[in-house]
Design a protein around this motif. Sequence first.
Motif, mmCIF file in Angstrom:
data_model
loop_
_atom_site.group_PDB
_atom_site.id
_atom_site.type_symbol
_atom_site.label_atom_id
_atom_site.label_comp_id
_atom_site.label_asym_id
_atom_site.label_seq_id
_atom_site.Cartn_x
_atom_site.Cartn_y
_atom_site.Cartn_z
ATOM 1 N N ARG A 189 -8.794 -6.282 3.662
ATOM 2 C CA ARG A 189 -7.526 -5.593 3.419
ATOM 3 C C ARG A 189 -7.355 -5.407 1.910
ATOM 4 N NH1 ARG A 189 -6.260 -9.682 7.568
ATOM 5 N NH2 ARG A 189 -5.969 -8.597 9.564
ATOM 6 N N TRP A 190 -7.423 -4.154 1.490
ATOM 7 C CA TRP A 190 -7.437 -3.820 0.069
ATOM 8 C C TRP A 190 -6.117 -3.200 -0.374
ATOM 9 C CZ3 TRP A 190 -11.305 -4.767 -3.466
ATOM 10 C CH2 TRP A 190 -12.534 -5.168 -2.952
ATOM 11 N N VAL A 191 -5.752 -3.478 -1.630
ATOM 12 C CA VAL A 191 -4.694 -2.757 -2.335
ATOM 13 C C VAL A 191 -5.233 -2.404 -3.717
ATOM 14 C CG1 VAL A 191 -2.392 -2.872 -3.360
ATOM 15 C CG2 VAL A 191 -2.796 -3.869 -1.097
ATOM 16 N N PHE A 192 -4.996 -1.153 -4.140
ATOM 17 C CA PHE A 192 -5.402 -0.696 -5.464
ATOM 18 C C PHE A 192 -4.210 -0.097 -6.210
ATOM 19 C CE2 PHE A 192 -9.500 -0.724 -3.377
ATOM 20 C CZ PHE A 192 -10.410 -0.998 -4.383
ATOM 21 N N ARG A 193 -4.167 -0.368 -7.490
ATOM 22 C CA ARG A 193 -3.336 0.390 -8.432
ATOM 23 C C ARG A 193 -4.300 1.231 -9.254
ATOM 24 N NH1 ARG A 193 -0.754 -1.802 -14.045
ATOM 25 N NH2 ARG A 193 0.364 0.114 -14.640
ATOM 26 N N PHE A 194 -4.002 2.522 -9.384
ATOM 27 C CA PHE A 194 -4.969 3.416 -10.016
ATOM 28 C C PHE A 194 -4.251 4.509 -10.790
ATOM 29 C CE2 PHE A 194 -7.805 7.267 -9.346
ATOM 30 C CZ PHE A 194 -8.678 6.951 -10.380
ATOM 31 N N VAL A 209 -1.542 -8.669 4.925
ATOM 32 C CA VAL A 209 -1.425 -9.076 3.530
ATOM 33 C C VAL A 209 0.022 -9.455 3.261
ATOM 34 C CG1 VAL A 209 -1.598 -8.347 1.115
ATOM 35 C CG2 VAL A 209 -3.349 -7.657 2.762
ATOM 36 N N ALA A 210 0.253 -10.649 2.728
ATOM 37 C CA ALA A 210 1.605 -11.114 2.475
ATOM 38 C C ALA A 210 2.244 -10.337 1.337
ATOM 39 C CB ALA A 210 1.587 -12.594 2.144
ATOM 40 N N ALA A 211 3.556 -10.173 1.392
ATOM 41 C CA ALA A 211 4.295 -9.518 0.326
ATOM 42 C C ALA A 211 4.225 -10.339 -0.947
ATOM 43 C CB ALA A 211 5.749 -9.321 0.743
ATOM 44 N N ASN A 228 3.842 -3.864 -2.376
ATOM 45 C CA ASN A 228 4.382 -4.153 -1.057
ATOM 46 C C ASN A 228 4.512 -2.907 -0.196
ATOM 47 O OD1 ASN A 228 4.564 -6.893 -1.637
ATOM 48 N ND2 ASN A 228 6.650 -6.716 -2.429
ATOM 49 N N SER A 229 4.701 -1.749 -0.818
ATOM 50 C CA SER A 229 4.882 -0.525 -0.042
ATOM 51 C C SER A 229 3.591 -0.023 0.588
ATOM 52 C CB SER A 229 5.485 0.578 -0.923
ATOM 53 O OG SER A 229 4.565 1.024 -1.904
ATOM 54 N N GLU A 238 -6.650 -1.619 -10.837
ATOM 55 C CA GLU A 238 -6.439 -2.990 -10.391
ATOM 56 C C GLU A 238 -6.766 -3.052 -8.907
ATOM 57 O OE1 GLU A 238 -3.077 -5.398 -12.339
ATOM 58 O OE2 GLU A 238 -2.268 -3.356 -12.272
ATOM 59 N N ALA A 239 -7.397 -4.140 -8.479
ATOM 60 C CA ALA A 239 -7.824 -4.261 -7.087
ATOM 61 C C ALA A 239 -7.519 -5.654 -6.557
ATOM 62 C CB ALA A 239 -9.320 -3.965 -6.965
ATOM 63 N N TRP A 240 -6.948 -5.685 -5.351
ATOM 64 C CA TRP A 240 -6.680 -6.923 -4.626
ATOM 65 C C TRP A 240 -7.413 -6.875 -3.299
ATOM 66 C CZ3 TRP A 240 -3.190 -4.281 -7.495
ATOM 67 C CH2 TRP A 240 -2.365 -4.969 -8.398
ATOM 68 N N LEU A 241 -8.062 -7.955 -2.920
ATOM 69 C CA LEU A 241 -8.715 -8.076 -1.624
ATOM 70 C C LEU A 241 -8.055 -9.214 -0.866
ATOM 71 C CD1 LEU A 241 -10.856 -7.557 0.542
ATOM 72 C CD2 LEU A 241 -12.447 -8.968 -0.781
#
Length: 305
Positions: A213-218, A302-304, A295-296, A229-232
């Motif tokens: 489960r990925w989140v990126f800021r780009f 993935v927890a907030a 969070n959006s 920025e990358a979160w796994l």
Amino acid sequence: MVLGAFALVGAGCGAEDLQGEDLQEDELLAGDEDVTGEAEQAVVYNPWPANSALDIDTNFENGSWSPWSTHIDGAGKITIITDDGATTNLPNSGKKAVKFTTTGADAYRAELKESSSPGGRMDYDKEYWFGFAFRVEKWEQVDWAMLWQLHAVPSEWTTCKSGRNPITLTMTSDSKLALNVVDVPKTTTASGGAGGTRVWTEASPITLNAWKRWVFRFKPSAGSGGVIEAWLNGAKVYTQNGPNVDALDTCGKAQQKWVSPKLGLYKSYSNTSTQVVVYDDIRIDQTTGYPSAFNSVRPPGVAAK
């Protein structure tokens, strides 16, 4: 900057510039593939139906991959799968997900792509957040493969190809998940390889059917304001500030100042083995502000922050 207990491969320490991909977008294939149902069971209840406040929120619950279109070469296959509670072959949330399969001779690409605004077209010097979940259901050895791309765009597609993708998720030849980026932009004519420099590699080979489960800021940029920025699975694994796009395409002309997402499977042309990947909960938004933006777009599971 790479965070967490993962293997780092970067400039000066064995950096790898992935050159396998030519990625010419000279044909847009309509989404005419059969949409079929398969017995699946969700591991996480989907707390968000499609969120109209986001630029893109695709959870496949309506049996469609809209607004994405398909890019398939050879016998690649894309299907919607449906949970009936009978098997362990699961979507990330809700009842449906999308499955990508490449197997046999010439089946080297099965991808969804989107290049229209908003969300699908990410303009230089604007900030975007995106999140998604995928799991690898089957993985037979390949020399290279791509699972997610933010695709660079050449001056034109007829005779030119793009420079490197600013962000690509890849699978290494020893079946480890890796992150490739443009960390040192090139100002010379592009060579045609798209993967960029490998800056992060998971420590162990991929675990089948484990959700990533990925989140990126780009923020794509040729200047100092660029951000990756990358979160796994909720843990930050990579941070980069500064320019993150190549200047020229393979014709030596300036690339267009936007990139677009692609997801699924793209592998070496000669490989005839089988790979299966399932995607779910794809969210993209042009927005700013941590933790609200994180969070959006975070996928369920993935927890907030």
